[in-house]
Design a protein around this motif. Sequence first.
Motif, PDB file in Angstrom:
ATOM      1  N   ARG A  94       0.810  -1.214   0.000  1.00 32.17           N
ATOM      2  CA  ARG A  94       0.000   0.000   0.000  1.00 32.17           C
ATOM      3  C   ARG A  94       0.842   1.262   0.000  1.00 32.17           C
ATOM      4  O   ARG A  94       0.360   2.337  -0.305  1.00 32.17           O
ATOM      5  N   ARG A  95       2.131   1.134   0.310  1.00 29.56           N
ATOM      6  CA  ARG A  95       3.020   2.294   0.312  1.00 29.56           C
ATOM      7  C   ARG A  95       3.381   2.739  -1.107  1.00 29.56           C
ATOM      8  O   ARG A  95       3.893   3.850  -1.307  1.00 29.56           O
ATOM      9  N   VAL A  99       5.154   6.387  -2.464  1.00 29.99           N
ATOM     10  CA  VAL A  99       6.524   6.439  -2.982  1.00 29.99           C
ATOM     11  C   VAL A  99       6.557   7.102  -4.355  1.00 29.99           C
ATOM     12  O   VAL A  99       7.365   8.009  -4.617  1.00 29.99           O
ATOM     13  N   VAL A 100       5.674   6.663  -5.257  1.00 31.32           N
ATOM     14  CA  VAL A 100       5.719   7.202  -6.616  1.00 31.32           C
ATOM     15  C   VAL A 100       5.278   8.669  -6.645  1.00 31.32           C
ATOM     16  O   VAL A 100       5.777   9.470  -7.452  1.00 31.32           O
ATOM     17  N   ALA A 214       8.612   1.787 -11.025  1.00 40.06           N
ATOM     18  CA  ALA A 214       7.366   1.085 -11.355  1.00 40.06           C
ATOM     19  C   ALA A 214       7.544  -0.431 -11.267  1.00 40.06           C
ATOM     20  O   ALA A 214       6.675  -1.140 -10.745  1.00 40.06           O
ATOM     21  N   SER A 215       8.666  -0.950 -11.746  1.00 47.71           N
ATOM     22  CA  SER A 215       8.890  -2.392 -11.725  1.00 47.71           C
ATOM     23  C   SER A 215       9.055  -2.932 -10.314  1.00 47.71           C
ATOM     24  O   SER A 215       8.563  -4.010  -9.988  1.00 47.71           O
ATOM     25  N   VAL A 216       9.766  -2.190  -9.467  1.00 48.64           N
ATOM     26  CA  VAL A 216      10.053  -2.659  -8.108  1.00 48.64           C
ATOM     27  C   VAL A 216       8.831  -2.593  -7.212  1.00 48.64           C
ATOM     28  O   VAL A 216       8.646  -3.442  -6.337  1.00 48.64           O
ATOM     29  N   TRP A 217       7.951  -1.606  -7.412  1.00 46.41           N
ATOM     30  CA  TRP A 217       6.858  -1.366  -6.467  1.00 46.41           C
ATOM     31  C   TRP A 217       5.474  -1.756  -6.984  1.00 46.41           C
ATOM     32  O   TRP A 217       4.536  -1.887  -6.175  1.00 46.41           O
ATOM     33  N   PHE A 218       5.281  -1.960  -8.302  1.00 49.04           N
ATOM     34  CA  PHE A 218       3.929  -2.114  -8.835  1.00 49.04           C
ATOM     35  C   PHE A 218       3.742  -3.449  -9.530  1.00 49.04           C
ATOM     36  O   PHE A 218       4.673  -4.021 -10.105  1.00 49.04           O
ATOM     37  N   GLY A 219       2.484  -3.923  -9.478  1.00 52.81           N
ATOM     38  CA  GLY A 219       2.129  -5.201 -10.068  1.00 52.81           C
ATOM     39  C   GLY A 219       2.094  -5.159 -11.577  1.00 52.81           C
ATOM     40  O   GLY A 219       2.181  -4.099 -12.210  1.00 52.81           O
ATOM     41  N   ALA A 220       1.926  -6.337 -12.177  1.00 51.49           N
ATOM     42  CA  ALA A 220       2.011  -6.473 -13.630  1.00 51.49           C
ATOM     43  C   ALA A 220       0.977  -5.634 -14.366  1.00 51.49           C
ATOM     44  O   ALA A 220       1.218  -5.179 -15.480  1.00 51.49           O
ATOM     45  N   ASN A 221      -0.181  -5.414 -13.745  1.00 52.79           N
ATOM     46  CA  ASN A 221      -1.235  -4.643 -14.397  1.00 52.79           C
ATOM     47  C   ASN A 221      -1.206  -3.166 -14.029  1.00 52.79           C
ATOM     48  O   ASN A 221      -2.135  -2.423 -14.357  1.00 52.79           O
ATOM     49  N   PHE A 284      10.446   7.319   1.459  1.00 50.04           N
ATOM     50  CA  PHE A 284      11.092   6.394   0.531  1.00 50.04           C
ATOM     51  C   PHE A 284      11.667   5.177   1.241  1.00 50.04           C
ATOM     52  O   PHE A 284      12.406   5.300   2.209  1.00 50.04           O
ATOM     53  N   LYS A 285      11.320   3.997   0.729  1.00 47.30           N
ATOM     54  CA  LYS A 285      11.938   2.741   1.152  1.00 47.30           C
ATOM     55  C   LYS A 285      12.632   2.127  -0.050  1.00 47.30           C
ATOM     56  O   LYS A 285      12.307   2.429  -1.197  1.00 47.30           O
ATOM     57  N   GLU A 286      13.584   1.256   0.230  1.00 45.34           N
ATOM     58  CA  GLU A 286      14.357   0.648  -0.848  1.00 45.34           C
ATOM     59  C   GLU A 286      13.473  -0.190  -1.772  1.00 45.34           C
ATOM     60  O   GLU A 286      13.508  -0.051  -2.981  1.00 45.34           O
ATOM     61  N   LYS A 287      12.649  -1.082  -1.188  1.00 39.61           N
ATOM     62  CA  LYS A 287      11.749  -1.914  -1.971  1.00 39.61           C
ATOM     63  C   LYS A 287      10.718  -2.514  -1.028  1.00 39.61           C
ATOM     64  O   LYS A 287      10.911  -2.545   0.191  1.00 39.61           O
ATOM     65  N   PRO A 288       9.600  -2.995  -1.574  1.00 33.76           N
ATOM     66  CA  PRO A 288       8.585  -3.600  -0.708  1.00 33.76           C
ATOM     67  C   PRO A 288       9.058  -4.940  -0.146  1.00 33.76           C
ATOM     68  O   PRO A 288      10.038  -5.524  -0.616  1.00 33.76           O
ATOM     69  N   LYS A 289       8.335  -5.418   0.869  1.00 33.20           N
ATOM     70  CA  LYS A 289       8.708  -6.673   1.517  1.00 33.20           C
ATOM     71  C   LYS A 289       8.627  -7.841   0.548  1.00 33.20           C
ATOM     72  O   LYS A 289       9.455  -8.760   0.592  1.00 33.20           O
ATOM     73  N   HIS A 290       7.625  -7.827  -0.322  1.00 28.67           N
ATOM     74  CA  HIS A 290       7.435  -8.914  -1.282  1.00 28.67           C
ATOM     75  C   HIS A 290       7.459  -8.352  -2.696  1.00 28.67           C
ATOM     76  O   HIS A 290       7.017  -7.230  -2.924  1.00 28.67           O
ATOM     77  N   PRO A 291       7.948  -9.121  -3.673  1.00 32.81           N
ATOM     78  CA  PRO A 291       7.910  -8.653  -5.070  1.00 32.81           C
ATOM     79  C   PRO A 291       6.465  -8.500  -5.530  1.00 32.81           C
ATOM     80  O   PRO A 291       5.612  -9.334  -5.202  1.00 32.81           O
ATOM     81  N   PRO A 292       6.161  -7.438  -6.294  1.00 33.87           N
ATOM     82  CA  PRO A 292       4.770  -7.170  -6.677  1.00 33.87           C
ATOM     83  C   PRO A 292       4.311  -7.921  -7.928  1.00 33.87           C
ATOM     84  O   PRO A 292       3.127  -7.870  -8.271  1.00 33.87           O
TER      85      PRO A 292
END
Length: 539
Positions: A94-95, A99-100, A214-221, A284-292
Amino acid sequence: MVNEGPNQQERDDTPVPESTLRADPSVSTHPSVSAHPSVSIHPSVSAHPSVSIHPSVSVHPSSSAHPSALAQPSGLVQPSGPGPENLSVIKVSRRRWAVVLVFSCYSMCNAFQWIQYGSINNIFMNFYGVSAFAIDWLSMCYMLTYIPLLLPVAWLLEKFGLRTIALTGSALNCLGAWVKLGSLQPHLFPVTVVGQVICSVAQVFILGMPSRLASVWFGANEVSTACSVAVFGNQLGIAIGFLVPPVLVPNIKDRDKLAYHISIMFYIIGGVATLLFILVIIVFKEKPKHPPSRAQSLSYALASPDASYLSSIVRLFKNLNFVLLVITYGLNAGAFYALSTLLNRMVILHYPGEEVNAGRIGLTIVIAGMLGAVIAGIWLDRSKTYKETTLVVYIMTLVGMVVYTLTLNLGHLWVVFITAGTMGFFMTGYLPLGFEFAVELTYPESEGMSSGLLNVSAQVFGIIFTISQGQIIDNYGTMPGNIFLCVFLTLGAALTAFIRADLRRQKANKETPENKLQEEEEEGSNTSKVPTAVSEDHL
């Protein structure tokens, strides 16, 4: 259940003797499973007691497990390694929108500082007593500093990650804004140059981030929409840079009063840059806990800390489709940079005393482009037609440029507003399309590197086009200068038609139907798990 492909036997060069395997007596092997004689299991793979091999699973020589893989009861292979993320869990945070949005805002602040001199070119010429070409260089220094600094900053992005790059970029942006406050006297032009150069270095830490973010924080859609939002901030900054300076800094002869008005603009931007730097520290965080997304999970799994940086660049330049995109993107973005830098000069030549309306025309170009970028991002997320969309937008950019060229000198400002807005809708709307198309063509290479090379091309062509068109306008007029850009946009549209739509990231995301987005909850929630150990042949 995963049926592995038959093409990887050659890669397992050294079979491991069976004496090195650790077999648990509770592991049951179904009698219908025939083990291929060349199948080797790495000694670091331990079989979980509860794993049973189902008769529908085919054991093939390509089924070699990664040395760090641990077989799980559900049949999933979960890579082990440093970091808190579980690569088998696909979940969005949800973060991500916070971030963006913060990134978009400090990108906006930096872009404002790029165009704040060019949008009132004639006023700064009179205040500092310098030539129009000297003021043009305050914009072109953004393009010039990017070229040598791209590779070092891209390496820093890979080495230290998003948060460090974001902090550095926003800090330099803030510092440059405050340095400019020391240039409020006509003889202090070198000080304003120093401040602008610092801001231009900050831009190197900003321009390559949208597709990576976008790739690190957001899902495929969501990736295309998120990339558009990230680029949106940069375009909004340019729009505000066209609109606000002509309002805050009127064209008056008294230099003391002019210095006062310029100081107001500098203080406002310094305060905004400071606030945004603080927000970057907090949000800002480096990346989310799980890949999106599955593609990002695979990217983590295949990433090697020992990978050669130079070899990545070599692979990118061996990709013909990407090379064509680098050229076509540079031609389009370079034309936009030249138009933005020289717009005030072109409008004033045909409509003397219309500095404010010149800024509004620039605002119209960028606002229309922002709308085009958002629409294009949403369309790509739904249709995935990267090649077709890019080609259509490029052709319409050319058409818009031709119409703008033919109507600029008609003597009717309202016509210029319409034609410039139409051109901007496609020209600046193309920019996030190029970023996302590059990521698709080069996956799983670093997004920072691919977008960085696009931006280098844009800066190189931007400098060439700005200098060339400026000289053409001074010697022959605005129409020959704009025709010069039309010729290169025609070349770009033709080359775009030859780009093959090799959408590698989409292929990775389609490996499994189980890739569904889930909002990350504060406490435990159900998650979808997918296998992440996939051969590089799929990529």
